[in-house]
Design a protein around this motif. Structure first.
Motif, PDB file in Angstrom:
ATOM      1  N   TRP A 135       0.493  -7.001   0.323  1.00  0.00           N
ATOM      2  CA  TRP A 135       0.324  -6.723   1.759  1.00  0.00           C
ATOM      3  C   TRP A 135       0.173  -8.019   2.555  1.00  0.00           C
ATOM      4  O   TRP A 135       0.728  -8.150   3.649  1.00  0.00           O
ATOM      5  N   ARG A 141       4.846  -5.584   2.966  1.00  0.00           N
ATOM      6  CA  ARG A 141       3.741  -5.128   3.809  1.00  0.00           C
ATOM      7  C   ARG A 141       4.166  -3.893   4.606  1.00  0.00           C
ATOM      8  O   ARG A 141       5.235  -3.839   5.202  1.00  0.00           O
ATOM      9  N   LEU A 146       3.695  -0.241  -1.562  1.00  0.00           N
ATOM     10  CA  LEU A 146       2.273  -0.515  -1.743  1.00  0.00           C
ATOM     11  C   LEU A 146       1.533   0.649  -2.400  1.00  0.00           C
ATOM     12  O   LEU A 146       0.395   0.498  -2.846  1.00  0.00           O
TER      13      LEU A 146
END
Length: 242
Positions: A135, A141, A146
């Protein structure tokens, strides 16, 4: 051997001749690489007079410094190599603490608790550090990628808890441990290689190549999930027979 003055060669030879069989579910890196490196570390620690708990502390320092660098350093080829080296050294020292205990005549409940406590911390925190590192430092990000380290953390934690709980329940009923020794084979260990913590450590050599890292890392997470799904069914059936 406790209380005797021995050389490194003697300590190493004693460990080599007194190795216990590996568990049926032990993957190849842990059995054929990590344990042997741990034997070298254990013999050195023993002649230095270090206790198993001190060896566990050394393992924890290597591991958690490596984890911290995942967050602190931007991904690059050299930071990936450094992180992988620290994690692998931590894993080898983790193997060494039990071997030092055997050289000293046996471990303690406190030492076993400390070892498992550190293992539980590293298995969950490592993947959360990957989440934060991706991130902070990569183009991933705010992408769905993620979710992979988040899932990997949960999978690793549940798997570790399941193994410990199996052994606890079986021991309370005088049944064979989940990690019964001597049942492993080279083929089985090789098939289980994608689930090996050592392989997870090795994947950080790709840390500087974000695309390659996340693809391989996601495949390892998928392998860990498949292992947990299959193992949980077998574990539950074993519990029903107790």
């Amino acid at each position: 051997m406790q209380g005797q003055t021995v050389t490194y060669r003697e300590a190493f030879a004693t460990l080599k001749s007194a190795q216990k069989g590996h568990a049926r579910g032990a993957p190849a890196y842990s059995v054929y690489v990590n344990r042997r490196i741990g034997r070298v570390f254990a013999a050195f620690a023993y002649i230095r007079g270090w206790t198993p708990n001190q060896v566990t502390a050394i393992s924890a320092v290597h591991t958690f410094v490596g984890i911290a660098l995942i967050i602190a350093l931007p991904p690059s080829w050299w930071s990936g190599l450094l992180i992988a080296a620290l994690l692998l050294c931590g894993y080898a020292w983790d193997s060494a603490d039990g071997q030092v205990a055997r050289l000293r005549g046996g471990g303690s409940a406190a030492g076993e608790w400390l070892d498992h406590f550190v293992d539980a911390a590293k298995l969950s925190v490592l993947h959360l550090a990957v989440l934060v590192g991706l991130w902070m430092h990569t183009p991933l990000r705010d992408t769905a990628w993620l979710l992979v380290p988040l899932a990997f953390s949960a999978i690793s934690t549940v798997t570790f808890f399941g193994m410990l709980l199996n052994d606890l329940l079986k021991a309370s009923r005088s049944a064979a441990s989940t990690h019964s020794r001597g049942g492993g084979t080279l083929l089985r260990s090789t098939i289980l290689l994608p689930t090996d913590f050592g392989v997870v450590c090795l994947v950080f050599v790709l840390w500087g190549w974000t695309t390659g890292f996340i693809v391989v890392y996601a495949l390892l997470a998928a392998a860990a999930l498949a292992f947990l799904a299959l193992a949980s069914v077998r574990w539950f059936r074993e519990m029903k027979t107790l």
